[in-house]
Design a protein around this motif. Sequence first.
Motif, PDB file in Angstrom:
ATOM      1  N   PHE A  22       0.801  -1.231   0.000  1.00  0.00           N
ATOM      2  CA  PHE A  22       0.000   0.000   0.000  1.00  0.00           C
ATOM      3  C   PHE A  22       0.832   1.278   0.000  1.00  0.00           C
ATOM      4  CE2 PHE A  22      -2.659  -3.230   2.112  1.00  0.00           C
ATOM      5  CZ  PHE A  22      -3.665  -3.310   1.166  1.00  0.00           C
ATOM      6  N   SER A  23       2.095   1.195  -0.391  1.00  0.00           N
ATOM      7  CA  SER A  23       2.969   2.370  -0.402  1.00  0.00           C
ATOM      8  C   SER A  23       2.767   3.224  -1.650  1.00  0.00           C
ATOM      9  CB  SER A  23       4.431   1.953  -0.305  1.00  0.00           C
ATOM     10  OG  SER A  23       4.785   1.180  -1.451  1.00  0.00           O
ATOM     11  N   GLN A  24       2.090   2.680  -2.658  1.00  0.00           N
ATOM     12  CA  GLN A  24       1.925   3.411  -3.915  1.00  0.00           C
ATOM     13  C   GLN A  24       0.656   2.932  -4.615  1.00  0.00           C
ATOM     14  OE1 GLN A  24       5.478   3.881  -6.343  1.00  0.00           O
ATOM     15  NE2 GLN A  24       4.321   3.155  -8.098  1.00  0.00           N
TER      16      GLN A  24
ATOM     17  N   ASP B 108       5.756   7.279   1.896  1.00  0.00           N
ATOM     18  CA  ASP B 108       7.096   6.814   2.253  1.00  0.00           C
ATOM     19  C   ASP B 108       7.406   7.194   3.697  1.00  0.00           C
ATOM     20  OD1 ASP B 108       7.865   5.924  -0.384  1.00  0.00           O
ATOM     21  OD2 ASP B 108       8.058   8.032  -0.933  1.00  0.00           O
ATOM     22  N   PRO B 109       8.176   6.361   4.413  1.00  0.00           N
ATOM     23  CA  PRO B 109       8.624   6.750   5.751  1.00  0.00           C
ATOM     24  C   PRO B 109       9.474   8.021   5.669  1.00  0.00           C
ATOM     25  CG  PRO B 109       9.116   4.435   5.327  1.00  0.00           C
ATOM     26  CD  PRO B 109       8.664   5.039   4.034  1.00  0.00           C
ATOM     27  N   HIS B 110       9.323   8.907   6.642  1.00  0.00           N
ATOM     28  CA  HIS B 110      10.134  10.120   6.699  1.00  0.00           C
ATOM     29  C   HIS B 110      11.585   9.711   6.940  1.00  0.00           C
ATOM     30  CE1 HIS B 110      11.682  13.992   8.008  1.00  0.00           C
ATOM     31  NE2 HIS B 110      10.614  14.524   7.440  1.00  0.00           N
ATOM     32  N   PRO B 111      12.545  10.338   6.236  1.00  0.00           N
ATOM     33  CA  PRO B 111      13.942   9.891   6.344  1.00  0.00           C
ATOM     34  C   PRO B 111      14.643  10.243   7.660  1.00  0.00           C
ATOM     35  CG  PRO B 111      13.775  11.784   4.882  1.00  0.00           C
ATOM     36  CD  PRO B 111      12.371  11.382   5.236  1.00  0.00           C
TER      37      PRO B 111
ATOM     38  N   PRO C 154      10.367   8.607  13.942  1.00  0.00           N
ATOM     39  CA  PRO C 154       9.814   7.300  13.566  1.00  0.00           C
ATOM     40  C   PRO C 154       8.294   7.410  13.479  1.00  0.00           C
ATOM     41  CG  PRO C 154      10.346   7.316  15.898  1.00  0.00           C
ATOM     42  CD  PRO C 154      10.843   8.634  15.320  1.00  0.00           C
ATOM     43  N   ASN C 155       7.692   6.593  12.681  1.00  0.00           N
ATOM     44  CA  ASN C 155       6.231   6.587  12.506  1.00  0.00           C
ATOM     45  C   ASN C 155       5.686   7.863  11.885  1.00  0.00           C
ATOM     46  OD1 ASN C 155       6.142   4.015  13.770  1.00  0.00           O
ATOM     47  ND2 ASN C 155       6.214   5.021  15.754  1.00  0.00           N
ATOM     48  N   VAL C 156       6.559   8.622  11.199  1.00  0.00           N
ATOM     49  CA  VAL C 156       6.125   9.800  10.441  1.00  0.00           C
ATOM     50  C   VAL C 156       6.329   9.464   8.965  1.00  0.00           C
ATOM     51  CG1 VAL C 156       6.601  12.230   9.932  1.00  0.00           C
ATOM     52  CG2 VAL C 156       6.690  11.400  12.285  1.00  0.00           C
ATOM     53  N   PHE C 157       5.346   9.840   8.140  1.00  0.00           N
ATOM     54  CA  PHE C 157       5.381   9.473   6.736  1.00  0.00           C
ATOM     55  C   PHE C 157       5.204  10.688   5.843  1.00  0.00           C
ATOM     56  CE2 PHE C 157       4.184   5.794   9.114  1.00  0.00           C
ATOM     57  CZ  PHE C 157       4.858   4.761   8.504  1.00  0.00           C
ATOM     58  N   ASN C 158       5.772  10.613   4.653  1.00  0.00           N
ATOM     59  CA  ASN C 158       5.566  11.623   3.613  1.00  0.00           C
ATOM     60  C   ASN C 158       4.485  11.106   2.673  1.00  0.00           C
ATOM     61  OD1 ASN C 158       7.625  13.418   4.389  1.00  0.00           O
ATOM     62  ND2 ASN C 158       9.158  12.176   3.344  1.00  0.00           N
ATOM     63  N   LEU C 159       3.510  11.958   2.373  1.00  0.00           N
ATOM     64  CA  LEU C 159       2.466  11.634   1.410  1.00  0.00           C
ATOM     65  C   LEU C 159       2.618  12.585   0.243  1.00  0.00           C
ATOM     66  CD1 LEU C 159      -0.236  10.370   0.473  1.00  0.00           C
ATOM     67  CD2 LEU C 159      -1.378  12.135   1.838  1.00  0.00           C
ATOM     68  N   GLY C 160       2.704  12.043  -0.945  1.00  0.00           N
ATOM     69  CA  GLY C 160       2.828  12.871  -2.138  1.00  0.00           C
ATOM     70  C   GLY C 160       1.974  12.312  -3.249  1.00  0.00           C
TER      71      GLY C 160
ATOM     72  N   GLY D 178       8.125   6.989 -13.708  1.00  0.00           N
ATOM     73  CA  GLY D 178       7.356   6.329 -12.654  1.00  0.00           C
ATOM     74  C   GLY D 178       7.264   7.136 -11.386  1.00  0.00           C
ATOM     75  N   ASN D 179       7.739   8.369 -11.414  1.00  0.00           N
ATOM     76  CA  ASN D 179       7.605   9.286 -10.283  1.00  0.00           C
ATOM     77  C   ASN D 179       6.641  10.392 -10.659  1.00  0.00           C
ATOM     78  OD1 ASN D 179       9.460   8.187  -8.291  1.00  0.00           O
ATOM     79  ND2 ASN D 179      11.035   8.604  -9.804  1.00  0.00           N
ATOM     80  N   PHE D 180       6.614  11.452  -9.890  1.00  0.00           N
ATOM     81  CA  PHE D 180       5.758  12.596 -10.184  1.00  0.00           C
ATOM     82  C   PHE D 180       6.442  13.868  -9.719  1.00  0.00           C
ATOM     83  CE2 PHE D 180       4.573  10.881  -6.100  1.00  0.00           C
ATOM     84  CZ  PHE D 180       4.616  11.983  -5.272  1.00  0.00           C
ATOM     85  N   HIS D 181       6.004  14.978 -10.239  1.00  0.00           N
ATOM     86  CA  HIS D 181       6.504  16.283  -9.819  1.00  0.00           C
ATOM     87  C   HIS D 181       5.450  16.917  -8.940  1.00  0.00           C
ATOM     88  CE1 HIS D 181       9.811  16.047 -12.659  1.00  0.00           C
ATOM     89  NE2 HIS D 181       8.949  15.665 -13.582  1.00  0.00           N
ATOM     90  N   ASP D 182       5.673  16.925  -7.638  1.00  0.00           N
ATOM     91  CA  ASP D 182       4.686  17.504  -6.729  1.00  0.00           C
ATOM     92  C   ASP D 182       4.939  18.969  -6.446  1.00  0.00           C
ATOM     93  OD1 ASP D 182       6.931  17.188  -5.178  1.00  0.00           O
ATOM     94  OD2 ASP D 182       5.909  16.204  -3.526  1.00  0.00           O
ATOM     95  N   ASP D 183       5.904  19.558  -7.161  1.00  0.00           N
ATOM     96  CA  ASP D 183       6.199  20.972  -6.960  1.00  0.00           C
ATOM     97  C   ASP D 183       5.788  21.817  -8.162  1.00  0.00           C
ATOM     98  OD1 ASP D 183       8.068  19.949  -8.702  1.00  0.00           O
ATOM     99  OD2 ASP D 183       9.781  20.921  -7.752  1.00  0.00           O
TER     100      ASP D 183
END
Length: 79
Positions: free
Chosen positions: A26-28, A48-51, A56-62, A70-75
């Motif tokens: 469920f990561s993508q 993705d997990p925050h680096p 810990p237990n903090v995630f990035n949503l984009g 296969g990526n995206f430009h969120d900016d």
Amino acid sequence: MYNKEYAMVTINFEETFDPVSIENDFSQMIFNSPQVDGTIKQILVKIDPHPDLYLPNVFNLGFGPPDETGNFHDDMIYA
């Protein structure tokens, strides 16, 4: 040039869309998003997990339209 008028994001929890594809962990996922002009755009969502090790237990949503890698430009803002 940045235009604040196009920076608004609206989330409607009453209207949901089935995934076109989804990772087993469920990561993508990818879903089809209807646009105001009647077209459909695919949207890629990544979690993705925050680096930072101190978060810990903090995630990035984009999310955004997928690119050719296969990526995206969120900016970027599309008019």
